[in-house]
Motif scaffolding. Sequence first.
Motif, short mmCIF file in Angstrom:
data_model
loop_
_atom_site.label_atom_id
_atom_site.label_comp_id
_atom_site.label_asym_id
_atom_site.label_seq_id
_atom_site.Cartn_x
_atom_site.Cartn_y
_atom_site.Cartn_z
N LEU A 207 0.87 -1.19 0.00
CA LEU A 207 0.00 0.00 0.00
C LEU A 207 0.89 1.22 0.00
O LEU A 207 1.77 1.35 0.86
N GLN A 208 0.65 2.12 -0.93
CA GLN A 208 1.38 3.37 -0.98
C GLN A 208 0.50 4.45 -1.58
O GLN A 208 -0.48 4.15 -2.26
N THR A 209 0.85 5.68 -1.29
CA THR A 209 0.11 6.82 -1.84
C THR A 209 1.07 7.77 -2.52
O THR A 209 2.23 7.91 -2.13
N LYS A 210 0.55 8.40 -3.58
CA LYS A 210 1.29 9.45 -4.27
C LYS A 210 0.35 10.61 -4.48
O LYS A 210 -0.65 10.49 -5.17
N GLU A 211 0.67 11.72 -3.81
CA GLU A 211 -0.24 12.88 -3.75
C GLU A 211 -1.58 12.41 -3.18
O GLU A 211 -1.64 11.99 -2.04
N SER A 212 -2.67 12.43 -3.98
CA SER A 212 -3.98 12.03 -3.46
C SER A 212 -4.44 10.68 -4.00
O SER A 212 -5.60 10.33 -3.88
N THR A 213 -3.52 9.93 -4.60
CA THR A 213 -3.87 8.65 -5.19
C THR A 213 -3.33 7.50 -4.35
O THR A 213 -2.15 7.51 -3.98
N LEU A 214 -4.19 6.55 -4.02
CA LEU A 214 -3.80 5.37 -3.25
C LEU A 214 -3.63 4.18 -4.19
O LEU A 214 -4.49 3.94 -5.05
N TYR A 215 -2.54 3.44 -4.01
CA TYR A 215 -2.26 2.23 -4.78
C TYR A 215 -2.20 1.06 -3.81
O TYR A 215 -1.38 1.06 -2.89
N PHE A 216 -3.06 0.08 -4.02
CA PHE A 216 -3.20 -1.03 -3.07
C PHE A 216 -3.18 -2.35 -3.84
O PHE A 216 -3.99 -2.54 -4.75
N ASP A 217 -2.24 -3.23 -3.50
CA ASP A 217 -2.10 -4.53 -4.16
C ASP A 217 -2.16 -5.64 -3.13
O ASP A 217 -1.53 -5.54 -2.06
N VAL A 218 -2.88 -6.70 -3.46
CA VAL A 218 -2.92 -7.90 -2.62
C VAL A 218 -2.77 -9.11 -3.54
O VAL A 218 -3.53 -9.25 -4.50
N GLN A 219 -1.78 -9.94 -3.23
CA GLN A 219 -1.54 -11.15 -4.01
C GLN A 219 -1.46 -12.33 -3.05
O GLN A 219 -0.78 -12.25 -2.04
N ASN A 220 -2.14 -13.41 -3.37
CA ASN A 220 -2.13 -14.57 -2.48
C ASN A 220 -2.25 -15.86 -3.28
O ASN A 220 -2.74 -15.89 -4.42
N SER A 221 -1.79 -16.92 -2.66
CA SER A 221 -1.96 -18.25 -3.25
C SER A 221 -3.41 -18.68 -3.10
O SER A 221 -4.17 -18.10 -2.30
N ILE A 222 -3.80 -19.68 -3.86
CA ILE A 222 -5.18 -20.18 -3.82
C ILE A 222 -5.16 -21.64 -3.40
O ILE A 222 -4.38 -22.44 -3.93
N HIS A 223 -6.02 -21.94 -2.44
CA HIS A 223 -6.15 -23.33 -1.97
C HIS A 223 -7.63 -23.69 -1.99
O HIS A 223 -8.46 -22.97 -1.41
N LEU A 224 -7.96 -24.75 -2.69
CA LEU A 224 -9.35 -25.16 -2.80
C LEU A 224 -9.86 -25.66 -1.46
O LEU A 224 -9.16 -26.36 -0.72
N LYS A 225 -11.09 -25.27 -1.15
CA LYS A 225 -11.72 -25.72 0.09
C LYS A 225 -12.22 -27.16 -0.07
O LYS A 225 -12.59 -27.59 -1.17
N GLY A 226 -12.24 -27.86 1.01
CA GLY A 226 -12.76 -29.22 0.99
C GLY A 226 -14.26 -29.24 0.82
O GLY A 226 -14.94 -28.23 1.06
N ASP A 227 -14.80 -30.36 0.40
CA ASP A 227 -16.24 -30.47 0.18
C ASP A 227 -17.03 -30.27 1.46
O ASP A 227 -18.19 -29.84 1.44
N ASN A 228 -16.42 -30.59 2.60
CA ASN A 228 -17.13 -30.45 3.89
C ASN A 228 -16.89 -29.09 4.54
O ASN A 228 -17.32 -28.86 5.66
N ASP A 229 -16.19 -28.20 3.83
CA ASP A 229 -15.92 -26.86 4.38
C ASP A 229 -17.15 -25.99 4.16
O ASP A 229 -17.58 -25.78 3.02
N PRO A 230 -17.75 -25.42 5.23
CA PRO A 230 -18.97 -24.59 5.08
C PRO A 230 -18.73 -23.31 4.30
O PRO A 230 -19.68 -22.68 3.83
N GLU A 231 -17.45 -22.87 4.15
CA GLU A 231 -17.17 -21.62 3.44
C GLU A 231 -16.89 -21.83 1.95
O GLU A 231 -16.60 -20.89 1.22
N LYS A 232 -16.98 -23.08 1.49
CA LYS A 232 -16.63 -23.37 0.11
C LYS A 232 -17.52 -22.61 -0.88
O LYS A 232 -17.06 -22.11 -1.91
N LEU A 233 -18.81 -22.52 -0.57
CA LEU A 233 -19.77 -21.87 -1.48
C LEU A 233 -19.96 -20.39 -1.19
O LEU A 233 -20.84 -19.75 -1.76
N GLN A 234 -19.15 -19.82 -0.29
CA GLN A 234 -19.34 -18.42 0.11
C GLN A 234 -18.24 -17.51 -0.40
O GLN A 234 -18.12 -16.38 0.03
#
Length: 504
Positions: A434-461
Amino acid sequence: MKLKDLSKIEFWVATGLYGFAILLLISNSGERTPNHTESLMKGANLHYSYISNYLFPELFRFSILYFSFLLLNFCILPALFKPKDRAMAIIMLICLFLVTGLVTSVVYTYSKEYMFSDFSTLNEAYNYFFLRGFSYSTWLILIIGIYAALKKLIIYFNDNDSLQYEPNNRMKLEAVFGGAFWFVGLLLLIAGHGNFAVMLCWTLVTCSTVCIIIFSIYYLIPQVKREGKTFRHYFWKICLIAILSSVPLVLLALLYNNRAEMAVAVIAFHVPTQLIVSTSLSWFIYKKRSATHAELTSLKTELGRSDASLSFLRSQINPHFLFNALNTLYGTALQEKAERTGEGIQKLGDMMRFMLQENLQDKISLTRDIDYLNNYIALQKLRTSPSSSIVIETQIDEQLNNLVIAPMLLIPFVENAFKHGISLQEPSHIKITLQTKESTLYFDVQNSIHLKGDNDPEKLQSGIGLQNVKRRLTLLYPNQHELLIRESATTFFIHLTLQLQRNS
């Protein structure tokens, strides 16, 4: 639309029209087809040269129009609103007036050489040509100035949301848009030496179209909807209005040009324009605006319910008691030398204080929002620190620029990264910058992806938080943000560019 983007569009449209006009002149030069100027020259027993009597004068005329527009629109007129640059702008305006008038006058002496025989002396002819040249320069500067003033008025309404969404001001804004459209057309007609009758017809038809569209959007279509009628009923009303409004337009046209052909031309253009353009455009704008209004109303209702639920929750929880309890647990953890536990309790307390107090404000300091972000990341690091296969990188600059932001706008992206990017069984990584230049904010988020298990309640959310933040960005920062989302089989990446305001 941002002013910078509008300026780019203006520049490329003007350059495209200029290039097209030059290309048209050059492509026609090989044909040497007789034109009006050639006929008049031969009628006056003068030698006609396509190059000196037509091509070069037209090239100079289009060039003068093009460069005058660029100088006035992008340099001179904006500088007139700045006190320190006003004197130089006035000097440049005077120079532009003199150069444009002089060049146009000289061009007239070549393109209208056949008119010299109409004057008794050479000085009388030159006086006529130079008067026409400087008159053209005056009108050119005036029309471009009016266009720039209309543009500035549109930008003023567009940048002030409180003004833009009031019905009366929105109606004025649309009238200004119509006026700008009329001026652009008039400018093109003047550049092409359009006939006065054509300019008059354009003015009458365009102004009546703008009036009928505004009347339809704010009065006629709402009345039709209240009566439960369909588009067909609205169409027949527009037909009646188009026919009745033809009468005053014809009378106005005859005042300036008492010829039956003028009246026929006005009716021939006016009635089809209202039936085709006004009817469809006003209906489309009304339907689009009604859909947007319904969505905003629904969102406000949802937000009202959320505020009521939050207010009820706050009434059930005594924040003073809660913070005292957390402070007690924090002190106990330090006494027992459980530093990591104490650090976690402290950060949790800061987050709960933010949730119960500052989160209710429309705008908060960017520094406070970043503090909440850092506390959340620190708690997640405490949770995942036992695993050496999890890499969490952060590069969040310290903010000293007094910017404000809508609360809880950045955290959903980070929550999504920890929710879907962390696995205690597989190598995982998250990188947040996260950084700003004058009045502009630049925000980057990068992450790996891991598939949820079939019994995980958050899989469909997955993705619900991101959909909500997209809607908030659209409503809170219209035309002031850019959100890019990229996803591959193993990596998820977001980039947010946000135009912020400073705390007044």
